[in-house]
Design a protein around this motif. Structure first.
Motif, short mmCIF file in Angstrom:
data_model
loop_
_atom_site.label_atom_id
_atom_site.label_comp_id
_atom_site.label_asym_id
_atom_site.label_seq_id
_atom_site.Cartn_x
_atom_site.Cartn_y
_atom_site.Cartn_z
N VAL A 1 1.17 -6.39 12.51
CA VAL A 1 2.43 -6.42 11.75
C VAL A 1 2.81 -5.02 11.30
CG1 VAL A 1 3.61 -7.45 9.78
CG2 VAL A 1 1.84 -8.76 10.99
N GLU A 2 1.81 -4.25 10.88
CA GLU A 2 2.08 -2.88 10.43
C GLU A 2 2.64 -2.02 11.55
OE1 GLU A 2 -1.59 -3.16 7.22
OE2 GLU A 2 -1.80 -1.92 9.04
N LYS A 3 2.11 -2.16 12.75
CA LYS A 3 2.60 -1.36 13.88
C LYS A 3 4.07 -1.66 14.18
CE LYS A 3 -1.83 -0.62 16.19
NZ LYS A 3 -2.69 -0.92 17.37
N VAL A 4 4.44 -2.92 14.06
CA VAL A 4 5.84 -3.29 14.30
C VAL A 4 6.73 -2.65 13.23
CG1 VAL A 4 7.49 -5.19 14.25
CG2 VAL A 4 5.37 -5.40 15.56
N LEU A 5 6.34 -2.75 11.96
CA LEU A 5 7.14 -2.17 10.89
C LEU A 5 7.22 -0.65 11.03
CD1 LEU A 5 5.83 -4.32 7.91
CD2 LEU A 5 8.10 -4.44 8.95
N LEU A 6 6.11 -0.02 11.41
CA LEU A 6 6.10 1.43 11.55
C LEU A 6 6.95 1.92 12.72
CD1 LEU A 6 2.32 2.10 10.83
CD2 LEU A 6 4.24 2.99 9.50
N SER A 7 7.23 1.06 13.66
CA SER A 7 8.07 1.47 14.78
C SER A 7 9.56 1.50 14.40
CB SER A 7 7.87 0.53 15.97
OG SER A 7 8.32 -0.78 15.68
N HIS A 8 9.90 1.00 13.21
CA HIS A 8 11.28 1.08 12.74
C HIS A 8 11.58 2.51 12.31
CE1 HIS A 8 14.87 0.47 10.25
NE2 HIS A 8 15.05 -0.67 10.91
N ARG A 9 12.75 2.98 12.63
CA ARG A 9 13.12 4.38 12.39
C ARG A 9 13.01 4.82 10.93
NH1 ARG A 9 17.73 3.71 9.83
NH2 ARG A 9 18.98 1.83 10.21
N ALA A 10 13.19 3.89 9.99
CA ALA A 10 13.23 4.25 8.57
C ALA A 10 11.88 4.19 7.89
CB ALA A 10 14.21 3.34 7.83
N VAL A 11 10.90 3.53 8.50
CA VAL A 11 9.63 3.26 7.82
C VAL A 11 8.64 4.40 8.04
CG1 VAL A 11 7.66 1.70 7.66
CG2 VAL A 11 9.97 0.77 7.93
N ARG A 12 8.13 4.93 6.94
CA ARG A 12 7.13 6.00 7.00
C ARG A 12 5.72 5.44 6.94
NH1 ARG A 12 4.86 9.30 2.75
NH2 ARG A 12 6.25 8.27 1.28
N GLU A 13 5.46 4.48 6.03
CA GLU A 13 4.15 3.89 5.86
C GLU A 13 4.29 2.38 5.74
OE1 GLU A 13 1.87 7.12 3.06
OE2 GLU A 13 3.40 5.86 2.13
N ALA A 14 3.25 1.67 6.14
CA ALA A 14 3.26 0.22 6.00
C ALA A 14 1.84 -0.28 5.76
CB ALA A 14 3.85 -0.45 7.23
N ALA A 15 1.73 -1.25 4.89
CA ALA A 15 0.45 -1.92 4.64
C ALA A 15 0.73 -3.40 4.44
CB ALA A 15 -0.25 -1.34 3.42
N VAL A 16 -0.04 -4.23 5.10
CA VAL A 16 0.19 -5.67 5.06
C VAL A 16 -1.05 -6.36 4.50
CG1 VAL A 16 0.53 -7.73 6.48
CG2 VAL A 16 1.88 -5.68 6.92
N VAL A 17 -0.84 -7.22 3.52
CA VAL A 17 -1.92 -7.99 2.91
C VAL A 17 -1.51 -9.46 2.86
CG1 VAL A 17 -2.72 -6.04 1.53
CG2 VAL A 17 -1.05 -7.64 0.57
N GLY A 18 -2.46 -10.30 2.50
CA GLY A 18 -2.17 -11.72 2.38
C GLY A 18 -1.98 -12.13 0.93
N ASP A 19 -0.91 -12.86 0.65
CA ASP A 19 -0.68 -13.43 -0.68
C ASP A 19 -1.20 -14.87 -0.70
OD1 ASP A 19 0.57 -11.22 -1.63
OD2 ASP A 19 2.46 -12.20 -2.11
N PRO A 20 -1.88 -15.26 -1.76
CA PRO A 20 -2.27 -16.67 -1.87
C PRO A 20 -1.03 -17.57 -1.85
CG PRO A 20 -3.38 -15.33 -3.54
CD PRO A 20 -2.32 -14.46 -2.91
#
Length: 532
Positions: free
Chosen positions: A417-436
């Motif tokens: 998921v992070e790699k997809v978000l990081l491939s967006h032109r505007a995104v510099r950093e991304a971190a994905v976690v799970g919410d209960p």
């Protein structure tokens, strides 16, 4: 087997050659050996015996090398400490390790002062500046002539205590042996085809296994030289990277992203033949952009503190497999993939836990027998990382086991998921976690920061993710922060995001958007204020 013997080759062949330089000071191989011997002799006269623990709490200074080799000469066990730790964190490490002294700078004494009376009564060995009464001068200890033989060491004797980041609970000390360092340094020397002509720029912290092993052990073993930098600014970094001596740079992905933001006319020295990148996953787009601009010099690798840093590296001179952590280093590490539930070994392209064994694997955690036992499986070190091996023997890391998000019983790999978000032109950093989540068990929560000056709507980011991911992987919640929390080596600290995620409303549906000035996070470690 004592690591102090690593200096012998350089001392014999090029005694007047500079080994360590930085902060306006330089030390030749001869000077490092003499200073190390003097330090060991002086400490022995003061009652410090082989096997004692002495903490090293210094920034990236050439004296770091003098301190480590002096302690190894004595047969002591250095405890490597991050100079940016808080009083609470320092108290835990010093009590847990039972260090008898701390080698530090005068600037850091006010931070350490409240801990002076910790058992067994700390003494401070001060590098530079005024030395308080009752403490010791590092300069005097290393300058006072003394003769003593190098302490005989068994390969399984502890060479350093390196504290892990403490993903759960308090940090614990990995016990790395002299044999561990020797083994990985020998393998790394072959892998990078190192020679005495090589010169390293070390901007990564020396209290971390990557910087310690490469800068203090590997390059000394090669008879090469090292420049240390601890006051990193764009101007100083540019100057270092234009230095015609420079042939090697060790980096984390964040540093490569910084270099890509340098002015378009900036050029690296033509002699820079390798940028070894580790510490966290290198995004394929950053790797591709760096290669396009600066040439095919990036080599991604993989390692753990428990393995004295490196275990794999994409081969020099090649071929490189983008997105891969490479192949096992020659003559040392063995890797395998197993089912994390059953322990059964898996075949090609089957995702499972990455296992490691070999002479570079640590002997356990200090005073943590249960934790030590839990990290081994039939002689293999369990990495905690999920990955796979392709048909050509290249390894790929998919995610941390603890970072896998289980949505309605299905695994979602956060890195995908992070790699997809990081491939967006505007995104510099991304971190994905799970919410209960009471219905699905967990849902995907993405934290992102944006490039300077970039603007993007949250709905656009979610739509972008939905166009490339299965519905179960699309973030249900998205939080925009100024910067993500990082370790000193640039690794994103997801554990600091999880308490925020756990506090999110479990009844919410759709996409929740939150804006925080800085997400409760410090500025990115290693990031420089460079504008495009």
């Amino acid at each position: 087997m004592n690591l102090a013997y690593i200096l012998d080759e350089g001392l014999e062949n090029t005694p007047r050659k500079t080994l360590f330089t930085g902060d306006g000071r330089s030390y030749t191989y001869n000077q490092v050996v003499r200073a190390s011997e003097n330090l060991a002799t002086g400490l022995r006269r003061l009652g410090y015996a082989p096997g004692c623990r002495i903490a090293v709490m210094l920034p990236n200074l050439p004296e770091y090398g003098l301190a480590m080799y002096g302690l190894w000469w004595l047969g002591a066990q250095p405890v490597l400490i991050n100079p940016q730790l808080t009083l609470r964190e320092l108290r835990h490490i010093l009590l847990d390790s039972q260090a008898q002294a701390v080698i530090t700078t005068a600037d850091l004494l006010p931070t350490l002062a409240p801990l002076r009376c910790l058992p067994p009564m700390l003494t401070f060995i001060v590098v530079g500046g005024e030395v308080p009464a009752g403490d010791l001068s590092f300069a005097e200890l290393t300058a006072t002539a003394g003769r003593s033989g190098i302490q005989r060491i068994h390969p399984t004797d502890t060479a350093a205590l390196l504290y892990t980041s403490g993903t759960t609970g308090e940090p614990k000390a990995a016990l790395l042996t002299h044999g561990n360092f020797w083994a990985i340094a020998q393998s790394s020397r072959i892998a990078i085809e190192g020679t005495p002509k090589d010169h390293l720029l070390c901007v990564l912290p020396l209290f971390h296994s990557f910087g310690c092993m490469v800068a203090l052990v590997l390059f000394a073993l090669m008879g090469a030289s090292v420049t240390f930098e601890h006051r990193l600014t764009p101007k100083r970094l540019m100057e270092h990277l234009r230095d015609p001596r420079l042939s090697f740079l060790i980096a984390v992905p964040n540093l490569l992203s910084t270099l890509l933001r340098f002015p378009a006319d900036f050029r690296l020295t033509e002699n820079l033949r390798c940028v070894c990148c580790g510490g966290s996953a290198l995004h394929p787009q950053v790797e591709a952009d760096f290669r396009a601009r600066f040439g095919d010099i990036v080599r991604q690798g993989y390692g753990l503190t428990e393995c004295v840093s490196s275990t794999t590296l994409n081969p020099l001179p090649g071929p490189v497999r983008p997105g891969s952590i490479g192949k096992p280093l020659p003559g040392g590490p063995e890797l395998a993939i197993c089912d994390p539930q059953t322990g059964a070994l898996l075949g090609e392209r089957q995702v499972g836990e990455l296992l490691i064994r070999g002479p570079h694997v640590f002997k356990g955690y200090h005073n943590r027998p249960e934790a030590s036992a839990a990290v081994f499986l039939d002689g293999w070190l369990r990495s905690g990382d999920l990955g796979y091996r392709d048909a050509d023997g290249y390894y790929f890391v998919v995610d941390r086991i603890k970072d896998v998000i289980i949505v309605s019983g299905q695994n979602v790999y956060s890195q995908e998921v992070e790699k997809v978000l990081l491939s967006h032109r505007a995104v510099r950093e991304a971190a994905v976690v799970g919410d209960p989540d009471p219905d699905k068990g967990e849902v995907v929560h993405a934290y992102v920061s944006l490039h300077e000056g970039a603007t993007v709507g949250e709905a656009e980011l979610v739509h972008y993710a939905r166009s490339q991911l299965a519905p179960i992987k699309v973030p249900r919640r998205l939080t925009v922060v100024e910067a993500l929390p990082k370790s000193p080596t640039g690794r994103i600290l997801k554990r600091r995001l999880r308490p925020q995620a756990a506090a999110a409303d479990p009844e919410a549906s759709g996409v929740e958007v939150e804006h925080h000035a800085n997400g409760g996070a410090p500025a990115a470690a290693g990031a420089l204020p460079c504008k495009k």
